[in-house]
Design an enzyme around this catalytic site. Structure first.
Site, PDB file in Angstrom:
ATOM      1  N   ASP A   1       8.744 -70.092 -63.361  1.00 26.31           N
ATOM      2  CA  ASP A   1       7.975 -69.030 -64.035  1.00 26.31           C
ATOM      3  C   ASP A   1       8.932 -67.925 -64.435  1.00 26.31           C
ATOM      4  OD1 ASP A   1       6.014 -67.648 -65.201  1.00 26.31           O
ATOM      5  OD2 ASP A   1       4.773 -67.385 -63.423  1.00 26.31           O
TER       6      ASP A   1
ATOM      7  N   ASN B   1      -1.312 -66.953 -57.958  1.00 28.39           N
ATOM      8  CA  ASN B   1      -1.261 -65.581 -57.445  1.00 28.39           C
ATOM      9  C   ASN B   1      -1.208 -64.534 -58.564  1.00 28.39           C
ATOM     10  OD1 ASN B   1       1.310 -66.014 -58.312  1.00 28.39           O
ATOM     11  ND2 ASN B   1       2.333 -65.436 -56.415  1.00 28.39           N
TER      12      ASN B   1
ATOM     13  N   GLU C   1      -5.406 -56.165 -61.721  1.00 24.71           N
ATOM     14  CA  GLU C   1      -6.162 -55.372 -60.751  1.00 24.71           C
ATOM     15  C   GLU C   1      -6.330 -53.940 -61.235  1.00 24.71           C
ATOM     16  OE1 GLU C   1      -5.254 -57.550 -56.454  1.00 24.71           O
ATOM     17  OE2 GLU C   1      -4.500 -55.527 -56.758  1.00 24.71           O
TER      18      GLU C   1
ATOM     19  N   SER D   1      -1.544 -59.130 -51.443  1.00 26.90           N
ATOM     20  CA  SER D   1      -2.709 -59.992 -51.642  1.00 26.90           C
ATOM     21  C   SER D   1      -3.857 -59.117 -52.124  1.00 26.90           C
ATOM     22  CB  SER D   1      -3.084 -60.665 -50.337  1.00 26.90           C
ATOM     23  OG  SER D   1      -3.681 -59.700 -49.493  1.00 26.90           O
ATOM     24  N   MET D   2      -4.968 -59.752 -52.548  1.00 26.19           N
ATOM     25  CA  MET D   2      -6.037 -58.954 -53.149  1.00 26.19           C
ATOM     26  C   MET D   2      -6.754 -58.082 -52.120  1.00 26.19           C
ATOM     27  SD  MET D   2      -8.489 -62.073 -54.261  1.00 26.19           S
ATOM     28  CE  MET D   2      -8.638 -63.534 -53.284  1.00 26.19           C
TER      29      MET D   2
ATOM     30  N   HIS E   1       9.841 -58.706 -53.800  1.00 25.99           N
ATOM     31  CA  HIS E   1       8.884 -58.823 -54.906  1.00 25.99           C
ATOM     32  C   HIS E   1       7.439 -58.975 -54.470  1.00 25.99           C
ATOM     33  CE1 HIS E   1       8.491 -63.044 -54.063  1.00 25.99           C
ATOM     34  NE2 HIS E   1       7.889 -63.326 -55.184  1.00 25.99           N
ATOM     35  N   GLY E   2       7.191 -59.264 -53.199  1.00 25.21           N
ATOM     36  CA  GLY E   2       5.791 -59.433 -52.799  1.00 25.21           C
ATOM     37  C   GLY E   2       5.679 -59.781 -51.336  1.00 25.21           C
TER      38      GLY E   2
ATOM     39  N   GLY F   1       4.525 -62.809 -49.973  1.00 21.81           N
ATOM     40  CA  GLY F   1       4.818 -64.196 -49.601  1.00 21.81           C
ATOM     41  C   GLY F   1       3.656 -64.767 -48.794  1.00 21.81           C
TER      42      GLY F   1
END
Lengths: 476, 147
Positions: A95, A202, A206, A375-376, A399-400, A402
């Protein structure tokens, strides 16, 4: 992983090697608990990356690192073309230029309370998300070439957004050196109806509220005020990027041998920067970056049209747009002076420190905004490039969150309806084409993003600015 | 027929966990069946293959230097047609001669309501990639798919 395998350089820096065929050490930035939880495969993959020709300083992993394809996800490695340095399709991932952008609304949480349900419905109807939802823009060959060369600048010229947006995107919205001719017919076909789509997994759009500010001065400079609403988009280069990854992974797996590069793992497929296939991949990958920038620009435009229906005259200025799957040519200070390097960030974000010349002027004193998706349920973070007391991992950050458990296990553990209901009770509206998709993305399937951000902050990779809590989640 | 019933008959598919992504594994009495079942596993990443009506055929050809790269090319071809035709496939007929594959994938356009498509496969990867003939006579074809 057992911390005793490493030399502990400081509280959050863990060094291994070099040993065997490694040309440089492997370095992991993490707190001790995060290192203990980390997959063994991260070290194995870092050791493999450290054997590649032309690698500089170390093979790095971020606090959110996990087992990837050849390179760990959350991995950073830089190569010097003057010393046989390579470029790797696996080091960028499928990606290409997947990333995050955040727009400011200037609205208070109370301003959207009355229209929340309708706003969620309209965003879901307007922004195509999920498998099988097509974009409204179809590109013929000429338009596709222009998009691949022009990125977000192309999108703005086509009427999607405003010039001011470009100031707030890496490389001003257009990566130079893209070569549309290096992008295959199949990659183009996969993109034909996918411009302006979110994708699935993912990826999300939002509506969030700034619920905690950690660094008031920086937050103010970024336009983040407590209680105000922002819009954040996480998506990438869609089918085109995936296909470029597919095409070149295969070609590079063959080319490595031809160039005398011994690959400890086929997935490390790479070629010298200064080789025909290396140059062609760079041209295609940069076209992929431009595709991702254009895609996020169009998705943002669609979100703006929806907000304008509810709040006439609203602008939604862009705070920043960052990518986390890239290879970029950058100049970095090394022990031997400044060198031009090809920095791979796979699941890692660029995080330039304050005063870096490539940061847009109004933000320059504060460092580059680093946008971290959680996460949401748990929310997201805005960070800033750390103080310039020696940048780490070539100015990179996490970056996030995981994943904590696999999709497979999430599907057996959670039910989509229950996840939607539980989030609604906490004031979070979810709109998705697929309840199965929601179950796979359940908040409890992810690691604690706060722990990852805390580790990045303590390691000096980036510093905490503000926490964002989701109000509306649009998912594929 | 469900996945587990097929298992007992020595042919079938399963998904296996991998970090953020998912592994697909097909098995059967011969290589071609294992490949067809691996593609059903790929469909199962997106939706229940038994919920897909095999209404339209799509012809797929690939060729590679070895069995493993042939599996990658096959799964990548299925991903490509899913993406560009907006379809999901429930049934696959596969023939393999040497390292040449001729197949027909049967499926229908994605119906979000009915298929509840979970996640879109981006690419077949070389991680956990294996095509092998087991001592019990079964063929196994597997790899991790990036989603």
């Amino acid at each position: 992983m057992d911390p005793r395998r490493f030399e502990r350089v400081d509280e959050t820096t863990w060094r291994y090697g070099p040993e065997g065929a490694m040309r440089v050490p492997a370095v992991i930035y993490a707190t001790e608990p995060l290192l203990r939880e980390m997959d063994e495969k991260v070290l194995e993959q870092l050791r493999n990356v450290a054997t590649l020709p032309g690698i500089v300083e170390a093979a790095f992993a971020m606090p959110d690192a996990h087992w990837g394809y050849g390179f760990p996800i959350g991995g950073v490695a830089a190569f010097d073309p003057e010393r046989g340095g390579v470029v790797s399709a696996g080091g960028v991932g499928f990606d290409i230029s997947c990333g995050v952008r955040t727009h400011l609304t200037g609205l208070r949480e109370a301003d959207i309370a009355a229209v929340r349900e309708r706003l969620a419905d309209e965003l879901f109807r307007t922004v195509p998300a999920g498998l099988g939802r097509r974009g409204r823009i179809r590109l013929d060959d000429r338009a596709m070439d222009a998009m691949l060369a022009g990125g977000a600048a192309w999108a703005v010229a086509e009427g999607y957004g405003e010039d001011a947006d470009l100031e707030r995107i890496e490389e001003r919205g257009r990566t130079a050196g893209a070569d549309p001719d290096a992008v295959s017919r199949r990659a183009r076909e996969r993109q034909r109806e996918e411009m302006g789509t979110l994708g699935s997994g993912n990826h999300y759009l939002e509506v969030q509220v700034v619920d905690r500010v950690e660094d008031e001065a920086t937050a103010r400079a970024f336009g983040l005020r407590p209680g105000e609403v922002v819009v954040t988009i996480h998506c990438g280069s869609r089918g085109l990027g995936h296909q470029i990854g597919t095409d070149y992974l295969r070609e590079m797996a063959r080319a490595a041998e031809r160039h005398g590069i011994r690959l400890p793992d086929r997935e490390l497929a790479c070629a010298p920067v200064r080789s025909e296939v290396g140059r062609r991949y760079l041209g295609a990958m940069r076209a992929g970056i431009n595709c991702a920038l254009a895609n996020r620009q169009i998705v943002a435009h669609l979100a703006r049209t929806v907000f304008a229906r509810f709040f006439p005259g609203i602008r939604l200025p862009l705070l920043f747009d960052v990518s986390h799957n890239t290879c970029k040519e950058e100049v970095h200070a090394t022990a031997e002076g400044p060198r031009r390097l090809f920095v791979h960030r796979k699941g890692a974000t660029r995080a330039f420190p304050p005063e870096h010349p490539d940061i847009p002027e109004p933000l320059r004193p504060w460092g580059q905004p680093v946008l971290i998706g959680g996460s949401m349920g748990t929310g997201s973070w805005v960070l800033a490039g750390a103080r310039a007391d020696g940048t780490r991992a070539f100015a990179s950050a996490v970056h996030g969150a995981g994943r904590a458990i696999s999709r497979h296990r999430a599907l057996r553990t959670f039910r989509g309806e229950q996840v939607v209901r539980a989030l609604a009770e906490r004031g979070i509206l979810v709109r998705s084409v697929s309840l199965r998709g929601v179950a796979e993305e359940a908040p409890a399937a992810y690691k604690d993003v706060d722990a990852v951000v805390e580790a990045a902050h303590r390691a000096g990779l980036a510093r905490k600015v503000a926490h964002l809590r989701p109000l509306i989640v649009i998912k594929g | 027929m469900t996945g587990s019933e097929r298992t007992r008959r020595q042919c079938g598919y399963e998904l296996f966990p991998h970090g953020a992504d998912v592994g697909v594994r097909g098995f059967g009495p011969d290589r071609a069946t294992a490949f067809a079942e691996a593609a059903r596993a790929l469909t199962a990443v997106v939706t229940d293959p038994d919920r897909v009506e095999p209404r339209e055929p799509v012809a797929i050809h690939c060729e590679a230097e070895d069995d493993e790269m042939l599996l990658i090319d096959w799964l990548d071809a299925v991903i490509y047609y899913m993406a560009t035709l907006g379809m999901v496939f429930g049934r696959y007929e596969v023939e393999i001669r040497d390292h040449r594959l001729e197949a027909t994938a049967w499926g229908e356009p994605v119906d979000p309501e009915r298929h509840q498509p979970a996640v879109e496969p981006k690419a077949a990867t070389l991680t956990e990639l294996a095509v092998r003939h087991e001592p019990d006579g079964r063929w196994i074809a597997q790899c991790v798919v990036d989603v």
